[in-house]
Write an enzyme that holds these catalytic residues in place. Structure first.
Site, PDB file in Angstrom:
ATOM      1  CG  PHE A 172      -1.733   1.365   1.423  1.00 27.95           C
ATOM      2  CD1 PHE A 172      -2.685   1.861   0.885  1.00 27.95           C
ATOM      3  CD2 PHE A 172      -1.108   2.393   1.915  1.00 27.95           C
ATOM      4  CE1 PHE A 172      -3.583   2.965   1.013  1.00 27.95           C
ATOM      5  CE2 PHE A 172      -1.417   3.786   2.130  1.00 27.95           C
ATOM      6  CZ  PHE A 172      -2.915   4.014   1.747  1.00 27.95           C
ATOM      7  CD  GLU A 173       4.788   2.493  -2.285  1.00 26.75           C
ATOM      8  OE1 GLU A 173       4.857   2.452  -3.440  1.00 26.75           O
ATOM      9  OE2 GLU A 173       5.937   2.634  -1.669  1.00 26.75           O
TER      10      GLU A 173
END
Ligand code: GTP
Ligand code: MG
Length: 405
Positions: A292-293
């Site tokens: 996740f980013e």
């Protein structure tokens, strides 16, 4: 005779009318006269207990029974306001189709159905028609498909192939996860240094990375990209943890070599304290979990980041060890961004096997229709680095965090 015929015609006509009445009243399609639940509060179950709900004091009986609970929900069907130059981005194989379909559904249902941001899919192979058909149907923005140029997904000429092969054998014997995989190494190197330079990504300033089989557990009722821009954030995370040491034995040496050659790229007021307990002598292995980013692509395309990646790439650890893009991105963010430019999205409830980030605080979870079990929250577990992030940033931990330790 004529009178008798007319009489018969009336009887047939009357029978037809009666027949029509029976057909229409037994139809399963609700008509405008379908009886309503008018005022009958006891007929509506309380979703938390599955028991009939008690009438609400002072509430309008006619409307409360059928009014959907939209309080604190997502913004209207399509959120108005300024749109950011942003896209989702996913690296995937054709065989990932059903796992990525699941992820897209989560992101769309909890967020993007209101914002319709684009989605860029990248692959080292050609995407097949099935992959494109299914993902295009699921994405509410424009879906785009890109092939990765060979030179971004192959051994650079400065890598000694025999040495790399020997390392893979050794890691296989030590049973290090993905230790013997060539494609995993290309993937980590690509995510570390190339995805943001793909021609399709050059059109955008912001990205949200999505992997197959991830889940979102709460409604996100605001534009997270706009939040990043408005608050001058460049990088963000939901989960953090300690890296598997065997995969990065010399990464910190390579980082120190980079900082000695390019001291100008290390900013004042950075997060060195988050990744080192001895002011940079050693790495404590804390990293943001990069599956996740949400981040700024211009930062990754900056000279500072490109110098950093190029320097690490030449050290060879993507192939002679098994450096992951998570510690590579995290160390860059910790050294080359100001502390305030990194954001912890406590409100994005997220799962990637095997860890969950479930927001601390019951009222928040209720207001945002969260479906995660707070007992699964990884944040306050000893193996997470999120408490350390709070501490080095002088942030108060959310009320109730002790109960989740
Ligand atoms: N095109 C392509 N994508 C890949 C390849 N290997 C991995 N990926 C993608 O790269 C991302 C990371 O790979 P994952 O297999 O999820 O790696 P991981 O998250 O460390 O491990 P998991 O626990 O298996 O999820 C995912 O989006 C994958 O779909 C590959 O060989 N080709
Ligand atoms: Mg994954």
């Amino acid at each position: 005779m004529a009178g008798q015929q007319r009489y018969l015609r009336y009887i047939v006509f009357a029978l037809a009318i009666i027949l029509l009445f029976f057909i229409s009243s037994s139809s399963s399609v609700p008509s405008a006269q379908w009886p309503s639940y008018k005022g009958d509060q006891s007929a509506v179950a309380d979703p938390t207990t599955n028991k009939p709900a008690a009438p609400l004091a002072g509430a309008d009986k006619d409307s409360t029974a059928t009014t959907p609970n939209t309080q604190n929900g997502l913004p209207p069907a399509t959120a108005g306001g300024e749109r950011m130059n942003a896209t989702f981005v996913t690296l995937a194989r054709n065989s990932d189709i059903w796992d990525i379909a699941e992820s897209i559904r989560h992101i769309e249902d909890r967020f993007n159905r209101k914002f319709h941001y684009d989605w860029v899919f990248l692959n080292d192979d050609d995407f097949n028609d099935e992959f494109k058909k299914i993902t295009t149907a699921l994405v509410s923005g424009t879906a785009k498909y890109g092939k990765i140029p060979k030179e971004h997904w192959s051994f650079p000429d400065f890598i000694d192939q025999d040495r790399a092969a020997k390392v893979r054998e050794e890691m296989k014997e030590k049973k290090i996860i993905y230790g013997d995989s060539i494609s995993y190494r290309h993937m980590c190197r690509y995510e570390s240094g190339f995805f943001f330079r793909h021609p399709l990504m050059l059109d955008y300033e912001w990205y949200w990375r999505v992997e197959p089989s991830v889940k979102l557990f709460c409604d996100i009722d605001y534009d997270t990209f706009k939040f990043m821009a408005d608050h001058k954030k460049k990088y963000s995370f939901t989960l953090s943890l300690y890296e598997y040491v065997e995969t990065i034995p010399t990464l910190w040496d390579a980082v120190k070599n980079f900082t000695s050659v390019y001291p100008q790229h290390v900013v004042d007021g950075n997060s060195m304290k988050w990744i080192s307990e001895d002011d940079g002598k050693t790495y404590n292995h804390c990293h943001f979990w990069s599956n996740f980013e949400i981040g700024n692509l211009n930062w990754l395309r900056s000279q500072a980041y490109i110098d950093y990646f190029t320097s690490l790439d030449h050290a060879g650890g993507f192939f002679y060890e098994r450096w992951g893009d998570a510690p590579v991105h995290s160390i860059a963010a910790a050294l080359m961004l100001k502390k305030e430019e990194i954001h912890f999205f406590n409100d994005i409830a997220y799962y990637h096997v095997p860890f969950t980030h479930c927001p601390t605080g019951e009222q928040y979870r209720l207001d945002h229709k969260c479906s995660c079990n707070p007992k699964d929250n990884f944040d306050w577990n000893g193996y997470s680095c999120t408490a350390r992030f709070y501490e080095i940033n002088g942030m108060d931990k959310p009320a109730g965090y002790e109960k989740e330790q």
